[in-house]
Design an enzyme around this catalytic site. Structure first.
Site, mmCIF file in Angstrom:
data_model
loop_
_atom_site.group_PDB
_atom_site.id
_atom_site.type_symbol
_atom_site.label_atom_id
_atom_site.label_comp_id
_atom_site.label_asym_id
_atom_site.label_seq_id
_atom_site.Cartn_x
_atom_site.Cartn_y
_atom_site.Cartn_z
ATOM 1 N N CYS A 39 0.837 -1.186 0.000
ATOM 2 C CA CYS A 39 0.000 0.000 0.000
ATOM 3 C C CYS A 39 0.881 1.249 0.000
ATOM 4 C CB CYS A 39 -0.895 -0.011 1.231
ATOM 5 S SG CYS A 39 -2.164 1.287 1.239
ATOM 6 N N ASP A 41 0.375 3.701 1.827
ATOM 7 C CA ASP A 41 0.287 4.256 3.178
ATOM 8 C C ASP A 41 1.678 4.610 3.708
ATOM 9 O OD1 ASP A 41 0.073 4.267 6.187
ATOM 10 O OD2 ASP A 41 -2.022 3.834 5.709
ATOM 11 N N HIS A 98 -2.019 -4.283 5.207
ATOM 12 C CA HIS A 98 -1.682 -3.779 6.543
ATOM 13 C C HIS A 98 -2.930 -3.376 7.320
ATOM 14 C CE1 HIS A 98 -2.406 0.592 5.796
ATOM 15 N NE2 HIS A 98 -2.181 0.227 4.544
ATOM 16 N N CYS A 101 -5.979 0.051 7.033
ATOM 17 C CA CYS A 101 -5.804 0.471 5.638
ATOM 18 C C CYS A 101 -6.957 1.387 5.221
ATOM 19 C CB CYS A 101 -5.751 -0.760 4.729
ATOM 20 S SG CYS A 101 -5.599 -0.364 2.968
#
Length: 239
Positions: A39, A41, A98, A101
């Site tokens: 991701c 993130d 994760h 998310c």
């Protein structure tokens, strides 16, 4: 922005001199060990999680660690997967989901995305995980989200196998697939066990893979590299 620039200056004066030989080798070639699809993130950094050096990982990052199935969208993800497998010859691909998310939270909570049409379109590549998650039972909203994160990792692994380069590498037993979920709060990783179709602690099972052993190929199709070929585990036993 000043902090970012200061970080670069520190890299240039401290980190780079300690790795002069490494960067000299990397200046004209790369030989990454694995392709990580994670991701975007900011809290999830594959190189930090795996304590890897420059040149070790070939990395794709996007909202929701998504891999469109082959033909659905010819873009950067598909091109990078193809290049990593066919040209760089990575031997492992990790789909890294994760906790907490944002992309999966939007799906889990049925958040309206009218103002974010590009995000809404992108998240349609997680529809398989969405449908499976909606059909299940969940005690709390947090449990529903956690289940969706895991379902999405499995769904993206399935999408990944539709790519010709991946399908060929799997058939030739020169590629392994892995499905991981990183817990930000605890620093732990749950990994998909293709044999049991469940997520287990990577710390306890460091050799676990998201692929389950298939029958041996006939001798005439055996590749030169003696790797056990696996198929992506289905989601039926996933938590």
């Amino acid at each position: 922005m000043r902090e970012i620039i200061d970080g670069f200056l520190k890299f240039q004066s401290e980190a780079y001199p300690q790795r002069v030989e490494l960067f000299s080798r990397l200046a004209t070639a790369q030989n990454p060990k694995a392709l990580f699809i994670s991701c975007s993130d900011s809290r999830v950094v594959p190189e930090l999680l795996t304590q890897s050096e420059p040149g070790d990982l070939f990395v794709i990052r996007n909202a929701g660690n998504i891999v469109p199935s082959h033909g659905a969208e010819t873009g950067g993800v598909s091109a990078t997967v193809e290049y990593g497998v066919s040209v760089l010859g990575v031997t492992d691909i990790v789909i890294l989901g994760h906790s907490d998310c944002g992309a999966m939270t939007a799906i889990s909570s049925a958040k309206r995305l009218d103002a974010l049409p590009a995000v809404a379109g992108w998240l349609r590549h997680a529809d398989a995980a969405k449908v499976v998650n909606a059909a299940g039972s969940h005690g709390t909203a947090a449990e529903k989200l956690g289940d969706l994160v895991r379902e999405n990792v499995i769904a993206q692994l399935t999408n990944l196998t539709t790519h010709p380069s991946v399908a060929l590498a799997l058939a030739q037993r020169r590629l392994d697939l892995h499905g991981w979920v990183y817990d930000i709060k605890t620093g732990s990783i749950g990994a998909l066990d293709g044999a049991t179709r469940r997520f287990v602690s990577l710390s306890d099972r460091p050799d676990v893979r998201a692929t389950a052993t298939l029958p041996q190929l006939s001798n005439q199709h055996q590749p030169t590299r003696g790797r056990t070929h696996d198929s992506v585990a289905d989601r039926s036993g996933a938590p």
